[in-house]
Enzyme design. Sequence first.
Site, PDB file in Angstrom:
ATOM      1  N   CYS A 191      -2.919  11.081   1.052  1.00  0.00           N
ATOM      2  CA  CYS A 191      -2.284   9.775   0.811  1.00  0.00           C
ATOM      3  C   CYS A 191      -0.875   9.925   0.256  1.00  0.00           C
ATOM      4  O   CYS A 191       0.105   9.622   0.916  1.00  0.00           O
ATOM      5  CB  CYS A 191      -3.129   8.976  -0.182  1.00  0.00           C
ATOM      6  N   LYS A 207       0.839  -1.211   0.000  1.00  0.00           N
ATOM      7  CA  LYS A 207       0.000   0.000   0.000  1.00  0.00           C
ATOM      8  C   LYS A 207       0.873   1.259   0.000  1.00  0.00           C
ATOM      9  O   LYS A 207       0.652   2.198  -0.754  1.00  0.00           O
ATOM     10  CB  LYS A 207      -0.916  -0.021   1.231  1.00  0.00           C
TER      11      LYS A 207
HETATM   12  N1  SAJ Z   1      -0.423  14.668  -9.199  1.00  0.00           N
HETATM   13  C1  SAJ Z   1       0.536  15.324  -9.946  1.00  0.00           C
HETATM   14  N2  SAJ Z   1       0.958  14.762 -11.118  1.00  0.00           N
HETATM   15  C2  SAJ Z   1       0.439  13.589 -11.558  1.00  0.00           C
HETATM   16  C3  SAJ Z   1      -0.528  12.927 -10.804  1.00  0.00           C
HETATM   17  C4  SAJ Z   1      -0.950  13.493  -9.613  1.00  0.00           C
HETATM   18  O1  SAJ Z   1       1.024  16.388  -9.574  1.00  0.00           O
HETATM   19  O2  SAJ Z   1       0.878  13.139 -12.632  1.00  0.00           O
HETATM   20  C5  SAJ Z   1      -0.857  15.237  -7.912  1.00  0.00           C
HETATM   21  C6  SAJ Z   1      -2.324  15.626  -7.868  1.00  0.00           C
HETATM   22  O3  SAJ Z   1      -2.520  16.909  -8.385  1.00  0.00           O
HETATM   23  C7  SAJ Z   1      -2.613  15.518  -6.380  1.00  0.00           C
HETATM   24  C8  SAJ Z   1      -1.686  14.402  -5.901  1.00  0.00           C
HETATM   25  O4  SAJ Z   1      -0.731  14.237  -6.924  1.00  0.00           O
HETATM   26  O5  SAJ Z   1      -2.243  16.715  -5.732  1.00  0.00           O
HETATM   27  C9  SAJ Z   1      -2.346  13.078  -5.594  1.00  0.00           C
HETATM   28  O6  SAJ Z   1      -3.351  12.791  -6.546  1.00  0.00           O
HETATM   29  P1  SAJ Z   1      -3.579  11.331  -7.170  1.00  0.00           P
HETATM   30  O7  SAJ Z   1      -4.725  11.407  -8.091  1.00  0.00           O
HETATM   31  O8  SAJ Z   1      -2.310  10.839  -7.735  1.00  0.00           O
HETATM   32  O9  SAJ Z   1      -3.856  10.383  -5.921  1.00  0.00           O
HETATM   33  P2  SAJ Z   1      -4.856  10.403  -4.658  1.00  0.00           P
HETATM   34  O10 SAJ Z   1      -4.081  10.900  -3.479  1.00  0.00           O
HETATM   35  O11 SAJ Z   1      -6.138  11.062  -4.947  1.00  0.00           O
HETATM   36  O12 SAJ Z   1      -5.130   8.826  -4.494  1.00  0.00           O
HETATM   37  C10 SAJ Z   1      -4.042   7.948  -4.317  1.00  0.00           C
HETATM   38  C11 SAJ Z   1      -4.186   6.780  -5.307  1.00  0.00           C
HETATM   39  N3  SAJ Z   1      -2.959   6.017  -5.355  1.00  0.00           N
HETATM   40  C12 SAJ Z   1      -2.378   5.644  -6.531  1.00  0.00           C
HETATM   41  O13 SAJ Z   1      -2.824   5.961  -7.597  1.00  0.00           O
HETATM   42  C13 SAJ Z   1      -1.147   4.811  -6.423  1.00  0.00           C
HETATM   43  C14 SAJ Z   1      -5.354   5.886  -4.873  1.00  0.00           C
HETATM   44  O14 SAJ Z   1      -5.425   4.732  -5.689  1.00  0.00           O
HETATM   45  C15 SAJ Z   1      -5.161   5.486  -3.412  1.00  0.00           C
HETATM   46  O15 SAJ Z   1      -6.224   4.638  -2.964  1.00  0.00           O
HETATM   47  C16 SAJ Z   1      -5.161   6.742  -2.579  1.00  0.00           C
HETATM   48  O16 SAJ Z   1      -4.013   7.502  -2.970  1.00  0.00           O
HETATM   49  C17 SAJ Z   1      -5.067   6.344  -1.111  1.00  0.00           C
HETATM   50  O17 SAJ Z   1      -6.125   6.352  -0.431  1.00  0.00           O
HETATM   51  O18 SAJ Z   1      -3.998   5.944  -0.653  1.00  0.00           O
END
Ligand code: SAJ
Length: 444
Positions: A256, A202
Amino acid sequence: MKICVIGLGYVGLPTAAMFASNGHYVVGVDVCCRILDALGRGETFICEPGLGKVVRWAVSEGRLIAKNEPEPADAYIICVPTPISPDLSADLSYIERAVRSILPCVRKGNMVILESTSPPGTTRDLVCGLLRGSGLIPGDDFFVAYCPERVLPGRILSELVNNSRVIGGINKESAIRVRNLYSCFVRGEMYITDSATAEMCKLVENTYRDVNIALAAELAMVCEKLGINAWEVIRYANKHPRVNLHQPGPGVGGHCIAVDPWFIVQKQPETARMIKLARMINDAMPKYVLKRIKALMKGISGVRRVCVLGVTYKPDVDDIRESPVIRLVSMLRAEGGYSVITVDRHADYEGSKERDLYEAVKGCHLLLLAVNHREFERVDFVRIRERMAYPCVLDTRNYWRAEEVEAAGLVYHLLGWGKQTYEEGHDGGIPVPAVRGLGGPEER
Ligand code: SAJ
């Protein structure tokens, strides 16, 4: 079965609703009266596609009820938060409290499942250690497993059903029983392992993303200096079959990805060097954007007015937890000489929900696209230009087309793009790349 779900947040409530609508009776437990009252009426505070309908149905059918403490059940699922402490370690006090609350209820043959993101060893050491207080032996008398959620906010219900799951038992029997329980609604593969492996899985999933985003952020900063468009680089590099670069932005937010990597660092601070560095790079991005803004606003005298579009931690959600944009807004204000106005119909933040974009940009010197919400995709740049006091746009998400913005008379700047303007006549007539829109070295 009767299932007690402890913690009715972004993970617990959808999980409770899924079990309740797939043949089980669920007692949803929370300490927050507001959540319990709403659930009692069949309502939810969480804005997730499809969730309201499932919850309403489950409550009206008597399959999901709200309580402020656990009651005897066949399975207990712990979905409480594991926030980060000021010393960057995991605060496990909510898990501890949740486990203690079920001690009087646990019986032979029950299942205890931890879903909360936790440092490796938490299920085996903390959870099982506390559960021994029931007088029963975990693994022999009842079953214990770590079964993390992996759902993406904004797509929680469909990902709960379709994503694969890793189930880490404290013994094989525990893992198998928990897998059978979740099979009532999970269509994805379910892999069985030990609890510490599942806990690490995780954490490393989110860490992978964090490190990848840090790489993209660093690339953006490097490209700005070299007069290259990082977004174009990423697009073409990702055409390679084994490359999947993520995207730069004003920072990483949410509860997360911006948090979980620290739980690995906490366990191995000397060894987890890259993980820590990636965290630091991502955490420094709001400051980097601040520097760019300062450079762009250098020529403006008096108060610089900045209109920020989007304050949530990512697009099309209402969650502002750990939002890097909110950090950026605070930094701008702390600089002095800036007036910041925010627009975001998703977020309860400083009136940004009710604010009209075209009213907000009036008299502004900079329009900052901070979150690429769907509603910002098509905006009227001519109307914006008419209202702004200075025609400057900084897009941190590569969301707008430069030509369209500039056709309206605005000057477009993109995070990760050091535009080249070739100035003839220098250096023996060879075009000299000059980076436009960026400050001098002292600014960076
Ligand atoms: N972000 C970037 N660049 C990217 C992708 C995301 O800057 O290319 C930023 C977003 O703007 C945001 C942050 O990262 O600020 C996180 O966003 P996210 O969409 O990547 O993830 P979360 O935090 O909404 O959800 C994550 C997910 N984990 C993965 O994809 C590995 C989700 O599947 C998990 O269940 C969740 O964390 C969790 O609960 O842990």
